[in-house]
Design an enzyme around this catalytic site. Structure first.
Site, PDB file in Angstrom:
ATOM      1  N   ARG A 113       0.822  -1.219   0.000  1.00 20.05           N
ATOM      2  CA  ARG A 113       0.000   0.000   0.000  1.00 20.05           C
ATOM      3  C   ARG A 113       0.851   1.262   0.000  1.00 20.05           C
ATOM      4  NH1 ARG A 113      -3.318  -0.259   5.044  1.00 20.05           N
ATOM      5  NH2 ARG A 113      -1.437  -1.307   5.716  1.00 20.05           N
ATOM      6  N   ASN A 129      -6.033  -2.607   2.694  1.00 21.70           N
ATOM      7  CA  ASN A 129      -6.010  -4.047   2.936  1.00 21.70           C
ATOM      8  C   ASN A 129      -7.426  -4.519   3.235  1.00 21.70           C
ATOM      9  OD1 ASN A 129      -3.240  -4.331   2.682  1.00 21.70           O
ATOM     10  ND2 ASN A 129      -2.837  -4.268   4.878  1.00 21.70           N
TER      11      ASN A 129
END
EC number: 3.6.1.7
Length: 94
Positions: A23, A41
């Site tokens: 990320r 996530n």
């Protein structure tokens, strides 16, 4: 950027994509490419993202998301182009 040239793509990335800086690296790459949206996530171990930009910007981001950062092992990427009225101002990690 004109709305007529704006694309929005919803993405799910499967594989070893959590706990590897995916990320954070996606946010850096998005800023480099000038796309907006978000990445997060999911509880099932996948990563979800929404990418917004020109067709060229979005294609370059999807290409990067298929590889991810060096520690990631992307097994599968599913993407779906969609129409979304919301316009994101930046790319964020949720």
């Amino acid at each position: 950027m004109s709305d007529a040239h704006m694309e929005t793509v919803h993405v799910i990335v499967k594989g070893k994509v959590q706990g590897v800086g995916y990320r954070h690296a996606a946010v850096r790459r998005a800023h480099m490419l000038g796309v907006t949206g978000w990445v997060q996530n999911l509880p099932d171990g996948t990563v979800e993202a929404v990418v917004q930009g020109t067709a060229d910007q979005v294609d370059h981001m999807l290409e990067w998301l298929r590889r991810g950062p060096p520690a990631a092992q992307v097994r599968e990427l599913a993407s779906e182009r969609s129409f979304e009225e919301k316009r994101y101002k930046h790319f964020a990690q949720l």
